[in-house]
Design a protein around this motif. Sequence first.
Motif, short mmCIF file in Angstrom:
data_model
loop_
_atom_site.label_atom_id
_atom_site.label_comp_id
_atom_site.label_asym_id
_atom_site.label_seq_id
_atom_site.Cartn_x
_atom_site.Cartn_y
_atom_site.Cartn_z
N ILE A 1 -14.78 -5.71 -12.61
CA ILE A 1 -14.91 -4.41 -11.61
C ILE A 1 -13.40 -3.99 -11.26
CG2 ILE A 1 -15.42 -3.64 -9.27
CD1 ILE A 1 -17.50 -5.50 -9.06
N PHE A 2 -12.48 -4.86 -11.41
CA PHE A 2 -11.08 -4.35 -11.07
C PHE A 2 -10.60 -3.67 -12.03
CE2 PHE A 2 -10.75 -6.09 -7.26
CZ PHE A 2 -10.50 -7.73 -7.13
N SER A 3 -11.08 -3.94 -13.52
CA SER A 3 -10.69 -3.17 -14.56
C SER A 3 -11.06 -1.79 -14.52
CB SER A 3 -11.15 -3.98 -15.79
OG SER A 3 -12.43 -3.74 -15.99
N PHE A 4 -11.74 -1.25 -13.68
CA PHE A 4 -12.24 0.03 -13.68
C PHE A 4 -11.68 0.72 -12.27
CE2 PHE A 4 -15.11 0.28 -16.83
CZ PHE A 4 -15.65 -0.75 -17.17
N THR A 5 -10.62 -0.07 -11.74
CA THR A 5 -9.98 0.63 -10.78
C THR A 5 -8.51 0.50 -10.82
OG1 THR A 5 -9.52 -1.69 -9.62
CG2 THR A 5 -11.76 -0.62 -9.20
N ASP A 6 -7.90 1.19 -9.71
CA ASP A 6 -6.41 1.04 -9.66
C ASP A 6 -6.09 0.06 -8.33
OD1 ASP A 6 -3.86 3.20 -8.61
OD2 ASP A 6 -3.93 1.22 -9.28
N TYR A 7 -5.81 -1.05 -8.85
CA TYR A 7 -5.91 -2.17 -7.70
C TYR A 7 -4.36 -2.80 -7.66
CZ TYR A 7 -6.95 -6.64 -5.42
OH TYR A 7 -7.02 -7.63 -4.47
N ASP A 8 -3.58 -2.51 -6.62
CA ASP A 8 -2.33 -3.07 -6.53
C ASP A 8 -2.27 -4.26 -5.70
OD1 ASP A 8 -2.51 -2.29 -3.91
OD2 ASP A 8 -0.67 -0.90 -4.05
N ILE A 9 -3.24 -4.79 -5.58
CA ILE A 9 -3.19 -6.28 -4.85
C ILE A 9 -3.21 -6.25 -3.48
CG2 ILE A 9 -2.67 -8.68 -4.96
CD1 ILE A 9 -1.59 -8.12 -7.58
N LEU A 10 -2.21 -5.37 -3.19
CA LEU A 10 -1.71 -5.46 -1.73
C LEU A 10 -2.50 -4.36 -0.80
CD1 LEU A 10 1.92 -5.63 -2.50
CD2 LEU A 10 0.43 -7.55 -2.01
N SER A 11 -3.21 -3.52 -1.40
CA SER A 11 -4.38 -2.87 -0.57
C SER A 11 -5.53 -2.50 -1.75
CB SER A 11 -3.59 -1.46 -0.57
OG SER A 11 -2.75 -0.91 -1.72
N PRO A 12 -6.67 -2.01 -0.73
CA PRO A 12 -7.79 -2.03 -1.45
C PRO A 12 -8.02 -1.28 -2.76
CG PRO A 12 -8.20 -1.76 0.59
CD PRO A 12 -6.72 -1.50 0.69
N PRO A 13 -8.99 -1.90 -3.83
CA PRO A 13 -8.95 -1.26 -4.96
C PRO A 13 -9.54 0.11 -4.99
CG PRO A 13 -10.37 -3.19 -4.92
CD PRO A 13 -9.75 -2.82 -3.82
N ARG A 14 -9.08 1.10 -5.88
CA ARG A 14 -9.58 2.45 -5.83
C ARG A 14 -10.04 2.58 -7.21
NH1 ARG A 14 -6.65 7.35 -7.00
NH2 ARG A 14 -5.09 5.84 -7.76
N TRP A 15 -11.39 3.34 -7.26
CA TRP A 15 -11.99 3.42 -8.48
C TRP A 15 -11.25 4.70 -9.52
CZ3 TRP A 15 -16.04 0.74 -10.70
CH2 TRP A 15 -16.42 1.49 -11.50
N VAL A 16 -11.15 4.20 -10.69
CA VAL A 16 -10.60 5.26 -11.54
C VAL A 16 -11.25 5.50 -12.80
CG1 VAL A 16 -8.32 4.92 -10.84
CG2 VAL A 16 -9.17 3.66 -12.35
N GLY A 17 -12.57 4.85 -12.95
CA GLY A 17 -13.13 4.93 -14.35
C GLY A 17 -12.39 4.24 -15.20
#
Lengths: 284, 306, 431
Positions: free
Chosen positions: B45-61
């Motif tokens: 799931i993370f691979s489809f997000t912008d996840y910087d570890i320190l804040s919740p992931p954001r969907w980017v397709g």
Amino acid sequence: MKAQTSARKATRTLVFHLFASFLGIAMIYPILWLAASSFKGPSEIWRKIYSLIPENPTFINYVNGWKGFGGTSFAVYYRNSIVYTVLAVIFTIVSSALVGFGFARIRFRGKNFLFACMLVTMMIPPQIQIIPQYIVFSKIGWVNSYLPLVVPRLFGQAFFVFMFVQFLRGIPRELDEAAEIDGCGLGRIFVSVHLPLLKPVLFTASIFSFYWTWNDFFSPLIYLNDPKRYTLSVALRSFADPSGLTDWGAIFAMSFLSILPVIALFIAFQRFLVQGIATTGLKG
Amino acid sequence: MKTPSGRTGQSGQRGSNNLAGYLFIGPWLFGFIALTVIPIAASFIFSFTDYDILSPPRWVGVQNFKKMFFQDPRYWKSVKATVYYALTAVPLRLIVALAVAMLLNVKRRGVAFYRALFYAPSVVGDSIAVAVMWRQIFGGEGLVNAFLRLLGLPGKRLWLADPKFAIWTLIILAAWQFGSAMLIFLAGLKQIPYEFYESADMDGAGPVRKFFSITLPQLTPIILFNLVMQTINGLIVFTPALVITNGQPLDTTNFYALYLYRRGFENFQMGYASGMAWVLMLVTALLTLLIFKTSSRWVFYESEGK
Amino acid sequence: MKRKLVALLCLALIAVAGVFAQNKKVELKIAWWGSQVRHEATIKVIEMYEKLNPNVHITYEFAGFDDFWTKMTTMAAGGQLPDIMQQDYARITEWQSRKLLEPLDSYVTSKVLDLSDVAKPIIESGSIDGKLYAVSLGSNSYSMVLDVDAFKKAGVPLPAQDWTWDDMEKIALQIHEKLGIYGIGGGFEVDELAWKSVYLSDGQYLYAPDGKSLAYKDDTLLVNNLKMLQRLIKAGAAPTYQEYMATFGGTVGNIQMDAIVTGKSAIEAVWSNQVVAVATAAGPGRNFAVVHLPRLKKGGQAGNFLKPSQFFSVTSQSKNKIEAAKFLSFFTNSIEANLILNAERGVPVAGKVRDALKATVSPVVKTVFEYLDRVAKDAAPTPPPEPARHAEIRANVYVPLIREQVFYGVLTAEEAAKQLRIQATEILKRK
């Protein structure tokens, strides 16, 4: 005739030893260098770098290194590593062997799919799994303990399961059948027939598991907060500070000390590398 | 050449025994579901997000994948470096391991000592001490250059800083640590029933014939294992590239797993890194599948068919 | 009878309350990175603090630099950060932008965290958008270490504080001609801070205040600097990048192999808190002097700025922020504690502590103290901490595409500077 063969034998032995020692020196040189450097004082270590014989041999690196950090000597880290590794190895080998037997000898629905799943778990770099894993473990309150390191070992490790599977598949079914006829159930067959034949494999797997666990620093680094619980592998890395003056002598000394148990174990248990299967009983 | 007489008995055709099967693999299955599935699914799931570890992931397709394949020159450099490494280090290691295993599969005096000698390099693992050692050996005034000068060749190359050769310091490291593969081959060699060789001797077979007719076929399950494992490990190689060359020079040793780790932990782009990991996983899985599919042609299992 | 019972009950309650009150210890967790020396010293200071504050119990953890960040990042994801963590100038913006660091201004105003003895620029170096997020643990500045004996042997006088890049080029070539060694070591070729310092001495920052673009418009300064280094390398007065890398690559940095330590060069660019390491590695009988970075022109602005070597920050996940702030106050102001720490993290930031230490530290450390006093007099104003994207620019653009490719001859300096601008801007503009 006899003189010829024994002469030939002698030459063969000589050639063997020459060749093996030559290769062996190439193999062992870096480790000898490590050991030699650990006995060189700080001013000598980086001067005549290649000499395997220290000019002024000294134990100071061992003394400094053994002190450890903040009153916790390396003895503590050693102990932590030993207890952790021995437990982890036992759990891993036993569980992996059982799982391997299941995959190798029993037909059940979904077997191939699950086997494939297992192989796939080895293909994902651990660096990616660590964050979600850590979040899971912190939610159940297992961080800062050995639980996240030891408990997963109860569930087998893909590498060893696969290894047991391949070796088990090399054992003739006739042996199973013979035992079956004698009234043995699956478990009995595994324990009395397969395990003795797998001695070399058990030895190999145990050695691997031992030194991988012994050298692993990534998981202990993440899950162990209290420095008194550090394993050797983590403690060793805490010596190195790229921005300051690293005590290389201490690192070499402690690294050498940490290699010794693994090699000692290897030498001690080599007798398990014996001929496995004898099938004389099957013929005729 | 005689082999044990084959009885096509019932055990070869055991009916499905689901209960026993699941009982034995139970530990693994439980661990898989409880501990492994979640991180793996999460990383997917993370691979489809912008996840910087320190804040919740954001969907980017599929943005990460687009960037990876089309906009990141360093990505393809790391692919190239990793493939080159895997294609050279893996066969090298396997061949040396098999050769030495055969050499040491004897009952000579001192063989145990040699085995320990050859196994020792694998034991030092990926420690910093090895890294320092290795950099010394390949340094300007290093052992390798000294050796070359002894042979009359110019020994001045800075191996670790040369874009053409830096990767070879790592390949040679992999070859140096053939001990574990060797050990597995040794165990495999020990499993070949001695009687096979005796029968072959009685038939008058020479050593070459024995190797190709007995040793090699019997070893094929182990060769398969080593091939698959070494390939997988070759593709996710990480620590040596980190401590010995740090991905340099000019990204020639910036292996896939190292680059992925850097993106994830140092640039806080865990989404991107997860995407990279899944691409690697898929490629490795395909490769492994290929190896397995061809294996039915060249692998021979003693327990499963004559 | 009843009254006696009530009295006894009250006594019992008070006793119990007393026991509880005493056992109610405050738990603080602290994490830092460093080497054995720093671990030992910091642990001693922690024990000292616990003795002075028996109601506080401190647990600590430490690791090497890289491992520390892997650990902290993972712990942040799991909500397990310690109360106090060591922080890095290059990373505080990153962490603060994700709301992981606690603003400390209220504690400063209420004197729980006493920074009255710390110079304002130093406090500001740990502030983002006017709020204080990190307390500097020691001051640092870029420095040029000179091998006094080599200079004497070559008959070259030691440069003045305000020497220029042209001076440096001349001196390096002279020394190389006279002694055959390198005039200058490879430190500049690899460090990104040369980029920053060159522009600082022209009065410019690298990044705009909003962190969305580069602040400097003219690439010439960078190009000239790169070209100068190339000239020196060509003349043999500086090691090639390959040589520097062959010694220093990997992540096992090794000051003992530095050119100035082994006598292979007369000048080296290092951070002031590494000067001690250099002197120690070189051993007794060596003499070193420390001067500023070269400037663009004589009498011009210095490229030096006072950089905090490390900080301590209080994390927003902490449950004991006041106690944490108190500890930071102690760490900054206690003379006994700093005697133990011995300026290993950089020159202490509190004036009284600095003065006290000057009397007791070793001659080499004193040299560093005095150097920083000189730098403080004409330093460029400390730039704000790097914007969050800087780490990526440095790792994915500056080092592999610019620095490496110029020194391997793949790109010209002009091309490289242009690429740097294009790619850095693209990264900064991203959402």
